[in-house]
Design an enzyme around this catalytic site. Structure first.
Site, short mmCIF file in Angstrom:
data_model
loop_
_atom_site.label_atom_id
_atom_site.label_comp_id
_atom_site.label_asym_id
_atom_site.label_seq_id
_atom_site.Cartn_x
_atom_site.Cartn_y
_atom_site.Cartn_z
N PHE A 134 -1.03 16.59 3.40
CA PHE A 134 -1.39 15.79 2.24
C PHE A 134 -0.18 15.73 1.32
O PHE A 134 0.32 16.75 0.87
CB PHE A 134 -2.60 16.38 1.52
CG PHE A 134 -3.20 15.42 0.56
CD1 PHE A 134 -4.00 14.37 1.02
CD2 PHE A 134 -2.96 15.53 -0.80
CE1 PHE A 134 -4.55 13.45 0.13
CE2 PHE A 134 -3.50 14.62 -1.69
CZ PHE A 134 -4.30 13.59 -1.23
N ARG A 151 0.60 12.15 -9.89
CA ARG A 151 1.17 10.80 -9.89
C ARG A 151 2.46 10.80 -10.71
O ARG A 151 3.38 10.02 -10.46
CB ARG A 151 0.19 9.79 -10.51
CG ARG A 151 -1.09 9.57 -9.71
CD ARG A 151 -1.78 8.29 -10.18
NE ARG A 151 -3.18 8.24 -9.80
CZ ARG A 151 -3.63 7.82 -8.62
NH1 ARG A 151 -2.80 7.43 -7.69
NH2 ARG A 151 -4.93 7.81 -8.34
N GLU A 170 0.84 -1.20 0.00
CA GLU A 170 0.00 0.00 0.00
C GLU A 170 0.87 1.25 0.00
O GLU A 170 2.00 1.23 0.48
CB GLU A 170 -0.89 -0.07 1.25
CG GLU A 170 -1.70 1.15 1.58
CD GLU A 170 -2.83 1.44 0.61
OE1 GLU A 170 -2.55 1.55 -0.60
OE2 GLU A 170 -3.98 1.57 1.06
N ASP A 171 0.35 2.36 -0.50
CA ASP A 171 1.13 3.58 -0.52
C ASP A 171 1.18 4.26 0.85
O ASP A 171 2.24 4.53 1.39
CB ASP A 171 0.62 4.57 -1.60
CG ASP A 171 -0.89 4.83 -1.53
OD1 ASP A 171 -1.57 4.25 -0.66
OD2 ASP A 171 -1.38 5.63 -2.35
N ASP A 175 -3.44 6.53 6.53
CA ASP A 175 -3.76 7.78 7.21
C ASP A 175 -4.65 7.44 8.41
O ASP A 175 -4.16 7.23 9.52
CB ASP A 175 -4.43 8.72 6.21
CG ASP A 175 -4.79 10.07 6.81
OD1 ASP A 175 -4.35 10.35 7.93
OD2 ASP A 175 -5.51 10.84 6.15
P1 5GP Z 1 -6.99 6.01 5.15
O1 5GP Z 1 -8.20 5.12 4.89
O2 5GP Z 1 -5.92 5.28 5.90
O3 5GP Z 1 -7.39 7.28 5.83
O4 5GP Z 1 -6.44 6.46 3.77
C1 5GP Z 1 -5.89 5.55 2.94
C2 5GP Z 1 -5.78 5.99 1.50
O5 5GP Z 1 -6.04 7.38 1.31
C3 5GP Z 1 -4.39 5.77 1.02
O6 5GP Z 1 -4.23 4.48 0.53
C4 5GP Z 1 -4.24 6.84 -0.04
O7 5GP Z 1 -4.72 6.34 -1.26
C5 5GP Z 1 -5.09 7.96 0.45
N1 5GP Z 1 -4.27 8.95 1.20
C6 5GP Z 1 -4.19 9.13 2.54
N2 5GP Z 1 -3.36 10.13 2.86
C7 5GP Z 1 -2.87 10.60 1.70
C8 5GP Z 1 -1.94 11.64 1.36
O8 5GP Z 1 -1.36 12.35 2.19
N3 5GP Z 1 -1.70 11.79 0.04
C9 5GP Z 1 -2.30 11.05 -0.93
N4 5GP Z 1 -1.99 11.30 -2.19
N5 5GP Z 1 -3.18 10.07 -0.65
C10 5GP Z 1 -3.46 9.84 0.64
MG MG Z 2 -5.47 8.88 -4.18
MG MG Z 3 -3.77 3.70 -1.25
#
Ligand code: 5GP
Ligand code: MG
Ligand code: MG
Length: 214
Positions: free
Chosen positions: A176, A189, A122-123, A126
């Site tokens: 972000f 991207r 996963e990238d 958050d």
């Molecule tokens: P979560 O469900 O943990 O809040 O968010 C997960 C997904 O939101 C990540 O897999 C990513 O795709 C997107 N995301 C969360 N934070 C960021 C950020 O700082 N930058 C970007 N580009 N995507 C984020």
């Molecule tokens: Mg995204």
């Molecule tokens: Mg992701």
């Protein structure tokens, strides 16, 4: 790092505040992750570790991590980590906010997970909501083990994160971030370095709520 240290594409130059993590540093860290994962998860031939790429944001990390594990495989004669590659799409983000409604779009036939070792790549994590939902969904296909590696985890100001990955590359501040396949509404991207956006960039590429982007 100040922007003028880097060759940034003209089309994004005015939208970025700073480079948070240069591409080269990302590569070094992934090399260390690959070596850790190789040591921890090496398995017996002909079993394979299923490496699952979470699209789209995870594709660069996935590609570089897999190739660095391949390097370990080339250089070692005492152990090995055979891999197979699968893909899944997950959508949740609108603008720079997490939403609770998460779409999971299977690309691979997930029945292939049955009784296999799985590594989810996963990238960024958050709130952790996405990974909790994804893991729960994949557990339905009865993999033997599940490990999660995330290139980034966010140090949230409210400390509200409900998921901790087995492996994490960098802990990043509560901004972000974009670049290295991480997007803001499908922009950025195509940027090498991990960057923080300017307020003006956030406004420029904003979309109406209700349009989902991954
Ligand atoms: P979560 O469900 O943990 O809040 O968010 C997960 C997904 O939101 C990540 O897999 C990513 O795709 C997107 N995301 C969360 N934070 C960021 C950020 O700082 N930058 C970007 N580009 N995507 C984020
Ligand atoms: Mg995204
Ligand atoms: Mg992701």
């Amino acid at each position: 790092y100040p922007l003028n240290y880097f060759n940034l594409p003209l089309h994004y130059r005015d939208d970025l505040k700073s480079v948070l993590i240069p591409y080269g540093l990302v590569q070094d860290r992934i090399e260390a992750l690959a070596s850790r994962i190789f040591s921890d998860l090496h398995i017996h031939i002909p079993e394979q570790l299923i490496c699952m790429c979470v699209l789209k944001g995870g594709y660069r990390f996935f590609s570089d991590l897999v190739s660095k594990i391949q390097n370990e495989n080339r250089l070692r004669n005492d152990r090995s980590l055979p891999m197979s590659l699968e893909f899944i799409r997950v959508r949740s983000y609108v603008n720079d906010r997490s939403t609770d409604a998460i779409d999971i779009i299977g690309i691979s036939d997930l029945s292939s997970l049955n009784n296999k070792h799985l590594l989810i790549i996963e990238d960024i994590i958050d709130t952790g909501v996405t990974m909790v939902a994804l893991k729960k969904e994949l557990e339905k296909y009865n993999p033997k083990t599940i490990h999660v590696v995330s290139l980034f985890t966010k140090r949230r100001k409210d400390k509200k994160c409900i998921f901790k990955p087995d492996y994490s590359g960098f802990e990043v501040p509560d901004h972000f971030i974009v670049g290295y396949a991480l997007d803001y509404n499908e922009y950025f991207r195509d940027l090498e370095h991990i960057c923080v956006m300017k307020e003006s960039g956030i406004t420029k590429y904003k979309v109406q709520d209700g349009d989902k982007v991954e």
